[in-house]
Write a protein that holds these residues in place. Structure first.
Motif, PDB file in Angstrom:
ATOM      1  N   THR A 133     -57.653  15.751  60.556  1.00 10.02           N
ATOM      2  CA  THR A 133     -56.357  16.331  60.242  1.00 10.02           C
ATOM      3  C   THR A 133     -55.537  15.388  59.404  1.00 10.02           C
ATOM      4  O   THR A 133     -55.630  14.181  59.522  1.00 10.02           O
ATOM      5  N   GLU A 188     -67.495  23.042  73.043  1.00 10.62           N
ATOM      6  CA  GLU A 188     -67.537  23.081  71.577  1.00 10.62           C
ATOM      7  C   GLU A 188     -68.950  22.845  71.044  1.00 10.62           C
ATOM      8  O   GLU A 188     -69.400  23.508  70.109  1.00 10.62           O
ATOM      9  N   ASN A 247     -61.459  26.174  66.340  1.00 11.96           N
ATOM     10  CA  ASN A 247     -60.367  26.654  67.188  1.00 11.96           C
ATOM     11  C   ASN A 247     -60.806  27.787  68.107  1.00 11.96           C
ATOM     12  O   ASN A 247     -60.237  27.980  69.184  1.00 11.96           O
ATOM     13  N   LYS A 273     -63.001  17.395  63.934  1.00 13.35           N
ATOM     14  CA  LYS A 273     -62.016  17.873  62.962  1.00 13.35           C
ATOM     15  C   LYS A 273     -61.204  16.690  62.478  1.00 13.35           C
ATOM     16  O   LYS A 273     -60.887  15.785  63.218  1.00 13.35           O
ATOM     17  N   ASP A 333     -62.643  25.167  75.105  1.00 12.34           N
ATOM     18  CA  ASP A 333     -62.523  23.747  75.428  1.00 12.34           C
ATOM     19  C   ASP A 333     -63.656  23.316  76.350  1.00 12.34           C
ATOM     20  O   ASP A 333     -63.977  23.994  77.329  1.00 12.34           O
ATOM     21  N   ASP A 344     -55.091  31.760  57.968  1.00 14.10           N
ATOM     22  CA  ASP A 344     -56.445  31.292  57.672  1.00 14.10           C
ATOM     23  C   ASP A 344     -57.137  32.131  56.605  1.00 14.10           C
ATOM     24  O   ASP A 344     -57.663  31.600  55.616  1.00 14.10           O
ATOM     25  N   ALA A 402     -62.329  24.746  60.540  1.00 13.77           N
ATOM     26  CA  ALA A 402     -61.262  24.608  61.532  1.00 13.77           C
ATOM     27  C   ALA A 402     -61.075  25.899  62.316  1.00 13.77           C
ATOM     28  O   ALA A 402     -60.822  25.874  63.524  1.00 13.77           O
ATOM     29  N   TRP A 403     -61.204  27.042  61.645  1.00 14.26           N
ATOM     30  CA  TRP A 403     -61.073  28.338  62.317  1.00 14.26           C
ATOM     31  C   TRP A 403     -62.138  28.502  63.395  1.00 14.26           C
ATOM     32  O   TRP A 403     -61.861  28.923  64.520  1.00 14.26           O
TER      33      TRP A 403
END
Length: 655
Positions: free
Chosen positions: A30, A503, A496, A28, A500, A445, A492-493
Motif C-alpha cells: 500500500t 487467504e 479483500n 499487498k 481472514d 474498483d 487487491a479486490w
C-alpha cells in the motif's frame, strides 16, 4: 490532511493471472497518499520535492541491513527468472524443436511449475526462508547449468521438466517476500515492498536489454576451457551466453544466501503489545505489535534481546533478531526409564502405519472441510469468475514472451530490437503502478479495472492491421499501461474478498485453474507460430543463424555437399558460424552457378527466404479477438462481480 490507502501491485499480487502460482503469498503493498484539505495552502513545488527526497532518503536509512540482503537476492533471482523466460522460446530452437514442440514442452513445464509452486509454499512455512532458498537454489544451479552447457534434447528436457520445476517454482513462490515481511513493520513495510517491486522490474528490464546486446553475436570460447565439458564446441551463440549469465546470477544468489540470509525477524524494543512514543509509530497495532507474527522467543530471550538493543534500535522502536531453531527436549531425569513398557508402547503406536494413516485422513478431512467452507462463499465464486473472464486477456503476457520474439526475428531479422521492445513492459511496470494508484485511489474498483482491461484488449489492433516494429512497440506500451491500471486493483479486490485467516487457501484454490489453462495456452501459441509465421529452417543453420552471407565455392566443394554441378557456384552461408547453406535440408535456391545471370539474394530474414509465407495479420487478429472477450464478459457480469445481486436479495428479504 486525510490519508488514503491504495493498493499497488507487488511481485506477489498478480500471481493468479500472470504466472502459474508465482509469488502466491497474496501480500499487498500500500501507498499512503496524503491529500491536503481545502483550507490548507499548497506548498511550493520545490519544497514538495525537497521534502519527498528527504523522506525517501530517511526511509532508506531506516531499513535494516537485512532488508538490503533480501533485495539483492531478489534482484539476482528476478534476473535469473526473466532472463530465461523472455528468451526460452527462441532458445529451444537451438535444440532443433519445432514451434509446436517448443510450445508443448513449455506448457508441460508451466503445468509442473504450478504443482511445485504449491509444494514450495508449504516448504517455506515448514522449513523457513533460508533452508528453502538454499535447497531451491542448489537445484537451480544444476538445472540452469544443464541448460547453459547442454547440447542434446535429452539434457534440455531433463533440465526443464525434471529439475527446473522444483528450483524455479520454489524460488518463485514469494519466499523472499515472506522474508521481507518478517523484516519490516507496518510503518516501513509499504516502502520496502515498493523497493522490492522496483528491483523486481528493474532486473527484468536489464535482462531484456542484455539479451538484445548478446543475441546477434557468437562468442569464441577460450582455448583453456575443456572441450569435453563443452561438448566439443568452440563457439557459443549469443542466446546461450545470455543463459550462461543467468546461471552466474543463480551462483551469485547462492553465494549471498549462504553467509547472509537467515530466518530473521522484527522484535519490538518495548515490552508491551502496544508501545508508546516512537515504538507506537512503528507498531500501530494492538495485537501483534506490527510485525508479521509473534516472535518465537521465550520471555527471558526477549528480555535479553531488548537489553542488548542499541540506541539506534531503541530510537526506531525495533531490532532484528534471528529466529531460534527448535530445540530438542532435554532428557528426562524422572524415575520412569526411557525404554519403559509404556514409552515403548506409545512409540510403537505413534510410528505404526495405522497411526500415520489416521493422521493423514484427519488432515485430508480438515482440508476438505476448509475447501468446502470456501466454496460455500459467494465471494469465492465472484473471484473465480473474474479470474476465468480474464484468462484470454492475461494470455497477452504469454504472447509477449512467445509470439512477439518469433514475429520480430522472422520478419525483421536478428538485429531487430526484440527484447528491448519486450523490456518496455518492465520499465512501465516499474513506475506505473504508483502513478495509477495515486490517480485512481478514490474510484470504485471496476471503474478503474474496466478501462484498463479495454485498453489492454485493444492494444494489438495496430499489429493486426499493419504488422511491424512501430506497431509492436505500441502494442507492448499500451498493454503495459492497461496492465498497471487494472492488474494491481484486481489483485487487491481479490485479496479483500478472501476471508481472514484463509487467504492462502483462497488464493491457492483460485490459482488451480492454471493447471487447466497452462498447457493449452502455450500449445496454442506454438500452433499459431507454426501456422501463421513458421520458422524458415531451410534458410538457417542448425543454431538458427540466417544464411545471410554470399560467397563463391568450387565445383568440388559443391559436389561434396550434394550439389550436382561441374562449374563453380555462388552460395550462401551463415555469417556468424561460417556454416555453408548448401545441400541437405537447405533451400536449393540458395546456390546458383557462378556464370548464371540470375541474382542470388542470401536471406537475413524469413521474409527473404525462398518460398516462405507469413500471415501475421491474421495471427494478431486472433490475439485481438481473444483479448476483447475478457472485458466484454466482465461488463456483462458486473452486477454479480460487484455483489449487487446479494444486496438486492438481502433488501428483498428485509422488506
Amino acid at each position: 490532511g486525510g490519508v488514503a490507502n491504495s493498493p499497488v501491485r507487488s511481485p506477489t499480487s498478480s500471481a493468479l493471472l500472470r504466472e502459474p502460482l508465482l509469488k502466491s503469498s497474496g501480500s499487498k503493498v500500500t501507498l499512503r497518499i496524503a491529500s491536503s484539505s481545502s483550507q490548507s495552502k499548497l506548498p511550493k513545488i520545490d519544497d514538495e520535492e525537497r521534502a519527498a527526497a528527504k523522506s525517501f532518503v530517511q526511509q532508506l536509512r531506516q531499513l535494516p541491513n537485512e532488508v538490503y540482503v533480501v533485495l539483492l537476492v531478489d534482484f539476482l533471482n528476478s534476473y535469473r527468472s526473466f532472463g530465461f523466460r523472455a528468451v526460452q522460446y527462441q532458445y529451444l530452437t537451438e535444440f532443433g524443436l519445432s514451434d509446436l514442440e517448443a510450445g508443448s514442452l513449455l506448457g508441460m513445464q508451466a503445468w509442473l511449475l504450478v504443482v511445485f509452486g504449491i509444494l514450495g509454499a508449504m516448504l517455506v512455512d515448514a522449513f523457513g526462508v533460508r533452508a528453502t532458498a538454499l535447497s531451491a537454489l542448489s537445484v537451480s544451479v544444476v538445472s540452469r547449468g544443464l541448460l547453459a552447457f547442454g547440447r542434446s534434447r535429452e539434457t534440455m528436457t531433463f533440465a526443464l521438466l525434471g529439475l527446473s520445476p522444483f528450483g524455479e517454482a520454489v524460488l518463485s513462490t514469494g519466499i523472499y517476500t515472506v522474508a521481507l515481511k518478517k523484516l519490516t513493520t507496518r510503518a516501513n513495510r509499504a516502502f520496502a515492498f515498493g523497493m522490492q517491486y522496483g528491483v523486481f522490474n528493474l532486473s527484468g528490464a536489464l535482462a531484456d536489454v542484455a539479451a538484445d546486446m548478446l543475441r546477434p553475436h557468437d562468442f569464441k570460447l577460450p582455448d583453456w576451457l575443456p572441450r569435453s565439458v563443452l561438448g566439443g564446441y568452440t563457439h557459443m551463440s549469443g542466446l546461450r551466453v545470455h543463459v550462461l549469465v543467468t546461471w552466474f546470477a543463480v551462483l551469485a544468489a547462492l553465494a549471498v544466501v549462504v553467509p547472509l540470509l537467515f530466518d530473521s525477524m522484527v522484535v519490538p524494543t518495548e515490552e508491551t503489545d502496544r508501545p508508546e512514543g516512537r515504538a507506537a509509530a512503528a507498531f500501530p497495532t494492538s495485537s501483534s505489535g506490527g510485525y508479521s507474527s509473534p516472535p518465537p522467543f521465550t520471555p527471558a530471550e526477549l528480555a535479553s534481546l531488548r537489553d542488548r538493543a542499541t540506541a539506534e534500535e531503541r530510537t526506531r522502536g525495533f531490532l532484528i533478531a534471528r529466529a531460534p531453531k527448535a530445540k530438542p527436549p532435554l532428557p528426562s531425569l524422572a524415575p520412569s526409564p526411557i525404554f519403559g513398557r509404556a514409552n515403548v508402547e506409545a512409540l510403537e503406536k505413534a510410528t505404526s502405519p495405522k497411526s500415520w494413516l489416521a493422521a493423514a485422513s484427519a488432515s485430508l478431512l480438515r482440508a476438505a472441510e476448509n475447501i468446502r467452507d470456501l466454496c460455500a462463499l459467494r465471494e469465492f465464486w465472484r473471484a473465480l469468475w473474474l479470474s476465468i473472464c480474464l484468462i484470454l486477456l492475461s494470455k497477452q503476457w504469454g504472447d509477449m514472451d512467445q509470439l512477439l520474439p518469433a514475429f520480430l526475428e522472422r520478419h525483421f531479422g536478428v538485429n531487430s530490437p526484440i527484447f528491448t521492445i519486450h523490456s518496455i513492459n518492465m520499465w512501465v511496470c516499474m513506475v506505473g503502478p504508483s502513478v495509477a494508484a495515486s490517480l485512481t485511489a478514490h474510484l470504485d474498483d471496476f471503474r478503474v479495472m474496466l478501462p484498463g482491461m479495454w485498453l489492454m484488449a485493444f492494444s494489438p489492433v495496430w499489429l493486426a492491421y499493419d504488422p511491424g516494429i512501430p506497431a509492436s512497440i505500441t502494442w507492448v506500451f499500451l498493454l503495459s499501461v492497461g496492465e498497471v491500471i487494472w492488474s494491481p486493483r484486481q489483485s487487491a479486490w481479490v485479496a479483500n474478498l478472501a476471508p481472514d485467516g484463509r487467504e492462502g487457501v483462497f488464493l491457492a484454490l483460485l490459482s488451480l485453474k492454471t493447471l487447466v489453462t497452462a498447457l493449452p495456452s502455450t500449445m496454442l501459441n506454438g500452433w499459431l507460430n507454426m501456422h501463421f509465421q513458421p520458422n524458415c529452417e531451410s534458410c538457417r543453420d542448425t543454431i538458427g543463424h540466417f544464411c545471410s552471407e554470399s560467397l563463391n565455392i568450387s565445383a568440388g566443394d559443391a559436389q561434396s555437399l550434394g550439389v550436382n554441378t561441374a562449374v563453380p557456384m555462388h552460395a550462401c552461408r551463415a555469417e556468424e558460424s561460417g556454416h555453408l547453406c548448401v545441400g541437405g535440408d537447405f533451400s536449393p535456391r540458395l546456390v546458383t552457378p557462378l556464370d548464371s545471370s540470375s541474382f542470388l539474394q542470401c536471406p537475413s530474414t524469413c521474409v527473404e527466404c525462398p518460398g516462405w509465407e507469413s500471415h501475421a495479420s491474421e495471427m494478431w487478429f486472433i490475439v485481438f479477438i481473444c483479448s476483447i472477450s475478457s472485458p466484454l464478459m466482465v461488463s456483462l457480469s458486473l452486477r454479480f462481480l460487484r455483489g449487487e445481486d446479494d444486496k438486492a436479495t438481502s433488501a428483498c428479504r428485509i422488506e
